[in-house]
Motif scaffolding. Sequence first.
Motif, PDB file in Angstrom:
ATOM      1  N   LYS A 138     -11.755   5.762 -43.914  1.00  0.00           N
ATOM      2  CA  LYS A 138     -12.392   7.062 -44.145  1.00  0.00           C
ATOM      3  C   LYS A 138     -13.172   7.514 -42.921  1.00  0.00           C
ATOM      4  O   LYS A 138     -13.400   8.716 -42.732  1.00  0.00           O
ATOM      5  CB  LYS A 138     -13.316   6.974 -45.356  1.00  0.00           C
TER       6      LYS A 138
ATOM      7  N   ARG B 169     -10.394   8.899 -39.603  1.00  0.00           N
ATOM      8  CA  ARG B 169      -9.343   9.896 -39.777  1.00  0.00           C
ATOM      9  C   ARG B 169      -9.205  10.727 -38.497  1.00  0.00           C
ATOM     10  O   ARG B 169     -10.193  11.130 -37.894  1.00  0.00           O
ATOM     11  CB  ARG B 169      -9.656  10.812 -40.953  1.00  0.00           C
ATOM     12  N   GLY B 170      -7.975  10.975 -38.106  1.00  0.00           N
ATOM     13  CA  GLY B 170      -7.714  11.801 -36.927  1.00  0.00           C
ATOM     14  C   GLY B 170      -8.011  11.125 -35.608  1.00  0.00           C
ATOM     15  O   GLY B 170      -8.130  11.792 -34.578  1.00  0.00           O
TER      16      GLY B 170
ATOM     17  N   LYS C 184      -1.644  18.982 -33.493  1.00  0.00           N
ATOM     18  CA  LYS C 184      -2.956  18.681 -34.035  1.00  0.00           C
ATOM     19  C   LYS C 184      -3.088  17.220 -34.443  1.00  0.00           C
ATOM     20  O   LYS C 184      -4.149  16.631 -34.347  1.00  0.00           O
ATOM     21  CB  LYS C 184      -3.243  19.575 -35.254  1.00  0.00           C
ATOM     22  N   VAL C 185      -2.004  16.646 -34.946  1.00  0.00           N
ATOM     23  CA  VAL C 185      -2.044  15.255 -35.369  1.00  0.00           C
ATOM     24  C   VAL C 185      -0.840  14.524 -34.798  1.00  0.00           C
ATOM     25  O   VAL C 185       0.192  15.118 -34.515  1.00  0.00           O
ATOM     26  CB  VAL C 185      -2.050  15.117 -36.912  1.00  0.00           C
TER      27      VAL C 185
ATOM     28  N   ASN D  82      -4.229  11.996 -39.159  1.00  0.00           N
ATOM     29  CA  ASN D  82      -4.586  13.269 -39.756  1.00  0.00           C
ATOM     30  C   ASN D  82      -6.095  13.356 -39.954  1.00  0.00           C
ATOM     31  O   ASN D  82      -6.687  12.489 -40.589  1.00  0.00           O
ATOM     32  CB  ASN D  82      -3.880  13.424 -41.112  1.00  0.00           C
ATOM     33  N   PRO D  83      -6.735  14.395 -39.421  1.00  0.00           N
ATOM     34  CA  PRO D  83      -8.187  14.505 -39.590  1.00  0.00           C
ATOM     35  C   PRO D  83      -8.611  14.789 -41.026  1.00  0.00           C
ATOM     36  O   PRO D  83      -9.785  14.649 -41.376  1.00  0.00           O
ATOM     37  CB  PRO D  83      -8.557  15.667 -38.664  1.00  0.00           C
ATOM     38  N   ASN D  84      -7.670  15.211 -41.860  1.00  0.00           N
ATOM     39  CA  ASN D  84      -7.964  15.520 -43.255  1.00  0.00           C
ATOM     40  C   ASN D  84      -7.318  14.490 -44.180  1.00  0.00           C
ATOM     41  O   ASN D  84      -6.400  13.760 -43.788  1.00  0.00           O
ATOM     42  CB  ASN D  84      -7.450  16.919 -43.606  1.00  0.00           C
ATOM     43  N   GLU D  85      -7.777  14.454 -45.412  1.00  0.00           N
ATOM     44  CA  GLU D  85      -7.190  13.557 -46.395  1.00  0.00           C
ATOM     45  C   GLU D  85      -5.750  13.965 -46.667  1.00  0.00           C
ATOM     46  O   GLU D  85      -5.438  15.163 -46.771  1.00  0.00           O
ATOM     47  CB  GLU D  85      -8.014  13.599 -47.682  1.00  0.00           C
TER      48      GLU D  85
ATOM     49  N   THR E  43      -2.535  15.002 -48.475  1.00  0.00           N
ATOM     50  CA  THR E  43      -2.236  15.629 -49.763  1.00  0.00           C
ATOM     51  C   THR E  43      -0.743  15.558 -50.089  1.00  0.00           C
ATOM     52  O   THR E  43      -0.344  15.935 -51.182  1.00  0.00           O
ATOM     53  CB  THR E  43      -2.677  17.112 -49.761  1.00  0.00           C
TER      54      THR E  43
ATOM     55  N   THR F 216      -1.597  10.269 -53.156  1.00  0.00           N
ATOM     56  CA  THR F 216      -2.901   9.661 -53.445  1.00  0.00           C
ATOM     57  C   THR F 216      -2.790   8.396 -54.295  1.00  0.00           C
ATOM     58  O   THR F 216      -3.698   7.559 -54.284  1.00  0.00           O
ATOM     59  CB  THR F 216      -3.820  10.679 -54.147  1.00  0.00           C
TER      60      THR F 216
END
Length: 430
Positions: free
Chosen positions: A346, A349-350, A153-154, A297-300, A302, A332
């Motif tokens: 921002k 991403r991804g 996915k990433v 990574n399509p998401n922030e 963590t 973060t």
Amino acid sequence: MKDNNDFKKGMRVTLKGDAFVTVKFEPRTSETEAYVNRLVDELELISPNDRPTTKQKYVRCVSDVVVATMSSTSGLICWPRDNHSLRNKAYGRDIAEDVYQALLGKGLIKLVQKGRRGLSAVYRIDRSIAVDGLSFKEHGIGPVIEVRAEKQKVYWTPNQPKGRILSLTQFDGLWQPLERDVRAINEVMQLHPLTAPDGRQWASCRRIFNDGRLDRGGRLYGGWQSEKAKDRLSFKIDSEPVCEIDIKGSFLFIANALTGSNVNLGSDPYQRIQFVREGDPSKRNLAKRLVSSMMSNPNELTRFPTGDTKNEFGRIIPVKEQYNLPASSKVTDYTNQIIRAFPFLKDVRGSSGQLMYIESTVIVDALLALAEGKVAVPAYPVHDCLLCKESDEAQVISALKESMMNKVGSEPVLDIEYENGKSKIVLPKE
């Protein structure tokens, strides 16, 4: 060196080959040809009914094994012999397996670690087969375009197997022009090989696309890229010294330009990040790791990405430990500083696959411009930089700037390094 059944302090030792058997070499000199032919005979690979073309395949396969052995400092090599790896190459799986079994029967090779998900099988090769004075060249046979299926996915996920190589028939009419471009680049390389001090040479590359698409990835790959940066600067082209011209912060530069953010990245973009400016030099590498993960990574994020360094027991060192971060620190704490420095992240991403594709088109177009000029100029890509003769530096700089202007609409900062340890920054025109 211990094999995969040995343990040290209760920890399983993971072995790693330091050279791969790749399908690309044949003897350069008559002396080397005589030696490889003798080795083929000693391995009893040829039968009286075999065609001359069959013997040539064995010669090339044995040459590939010898070259890997020459390149290995530990005697540990990796040797992919599956149909997937050998499709449309100078020889197939049957030839490679015959050579392996013959070497195994003579006690010249031994499997010391079985392959498993994300890790190649590792073999110990008898280094006596790589006698002094051998010289090989690249034969240029085989595909120069590969499209690999989506594998994850990433892009930053570690230890993932490569996507399988797809048939090009589904891209008919689209891949042929891409192949012509790479072959044009390789023609110049063949005339002007990149040569290491120990005599090893490279003279071809291939272009690999990702995610089953012709607009993802697309970087050019060649054997010289696995060499350390400081060692590459000791190489020669036409017996002349080389320099390495790097697009400074390539992905950051491209993302900044394409999103229209127009952030002033300066001569070193990572100095915009607080923890880089105020920390030890290793924090710059941490910033690069995190920026890469944020783009992939399509998401922030963590949590911290998996480390990329192993300790003496084969255990991956966590990022916090590798960069001496406080135990209480959160990812973060660092990504927020990165976003303050590069707010455009921002919006991307991804997008590593897309950014890599744009970067690859910049490099390919620059190499084509150099190859097709009045006097062909050889250059060797290392992802976001080009290795070239010092005497060709100005032409390569011009080609990179023009290509970046055409593709991105802005000139990059270029960082040039030389063998003597000196370097310089070339800023965009005002």
